[in-house]
Design a protein around this motif. Structure first.
Motif, short mmCIF file in Angstrom:
data_model
loop_
_atom_site.label_atom_id
_atom_site.label_comp_id
_atom_site.label_asym_id
_atom_site.label_seq_id
_atom_site.Cartn_x
_atom_site.Cartn_y
_atom_site.Cartn_z
N ALA A 81 0.87 -1.22 -0.02
CA ALA A 81 0.06 -0.04 0.04
C ALA A 81 0.91 1.30 0.22
O ALA A 81 0.79 2.17 -0.71
N CYS A 82 1.95 1.13 0.82
CA CYS A 82 2.87 2.59 0.92
C CYS A 82 3.62 2.66 -0.43
O CYS A 82 3.63 3.55 -0.84
N ALA A 113 -8.83 14.22 -3.76
CA ALA A 113 -8.73 12.78 -3.69
C ALA A 113 -8.27 12.18 -2.34
O ALA A 113 -8.80 11.06 -2.13
N ALA A 114 -7.50 12.62 -1.78
CA ALA A 114 -7.14 12.55 -0.77
C ALA A 114 -8.32 12.66 0.57
O ALA A 114 -8.61 11.52 1.30
N TYR A 120 -14.08 7.46 2.26
CA TYR A 120 -14.20 6.10 1.66
C TYR A 120 -13.85 5.12 2.63
O TYR A 120 -14.68 4.20 3.13
N ALA A 121 -12.69 5.43 3.27
CA ALA A 121 -12.08 4.47 4.35
C ALA A 121 -12.80 4.70 5.67
O ALA A 121 -13.20 3.65 6.28
N ARG A 132 -3.37 3.24 8.24
CA ARG A 132 -2.54 2.89 6.69
C ARG A 132 -3.23 3.92 5.73
O ARG A 132 -2.39 4.15 4.88
N VAL A 133 -4.54 4.11 5.99
CA VAL A 133 -5.07 5.29 4.80
C VAL A 133 -3.97 6.66 5.22
O VAL A 133 -3.87 7.14 4.21
N TYR A 134 -4.11 6.94 6.52
CA TYR A 134 -3.44 8.33 6.78
C TYR A 134 -1.98 8.09 6.13
O TYR A 134 -1.52 9.00 5.76
#
Length: 159
Positions: A81-82, A113-114, A120-121, A132-134
């Motif tokens: 993901a990263c 988008a962010a 969404y998350a 993880r999203v952050y």
């Protein structure tokens, strides 16, 4: 690209879900580039290609057979993901590097988008790890201006 890859791409576009998403994102990209002169053609091309990705995901989900035991698919690792966030941020930075106006327009789209990903998350997929999203957003926000600066210098250095 070999001939088999070209034929596979043509067959992918012939699926109606892919073609619909590609047509919609292409129309959106053309409208954005004409309505907002700060956006450059490369940014419009990237927005149009996102429709191909969305259509391929939609097609894969619609045509996948329903499993007998509904197991949750394996989760993407943090490293993958990263790395994906770094690559996406850097590619968007390179596509936004032609001028300061295109960089600012790219930054506005990046922020939107962010925000959409955080929404969404948090709302649509509460099981996704917010940490993880952050982390991915932070990594992409570092990669975006660094890649834009390098690409801008590369664009300026050519004769």
């Amino acid at each position: 690209m070999d001939l088999d890859g070209i034929f596979a791409l043509i067959l992918l576009v012939l699926h109606w879900r892919v073609a619909l998403c590609l047509a919609g994102s292409s129309a959106l990209a053309i409208a954005l580039v004409y309505l907002f002169p700060w956006l450059n053609g490369l940014q419009g091309f990237v927005v149009a290609l996102l429709g191909l990705v969305a259509g391929a995901i939609w097609e894969a989900q619609a045509t996948a057979p329903e499993p007998a035991n509904a197991e949750k698919p394996p989760e993407t690792t943090t490293g993958v993901a990263c790395a994906s966030a770094l690559i996406a941020g850097a590619l968007w930075g390179v596509s936004s590097a032609s001028s300061m106006h295109s960089f600012l327009a790219g930054a506005v789209i990046f922020i939107a988008a962010a925000w959409g990903w955080v929404w969404y998350a948090g709302i649509a997929q509460p099981s996704v790890a917010k940490d993880r999203v952050y982390l991915c957003i932070i990594l992409a926000s570092f990669a975006f201006p660094i890649a834009a600066a390098f690409a801008h210098n590369a664009f300026q250095a050519r004769p």
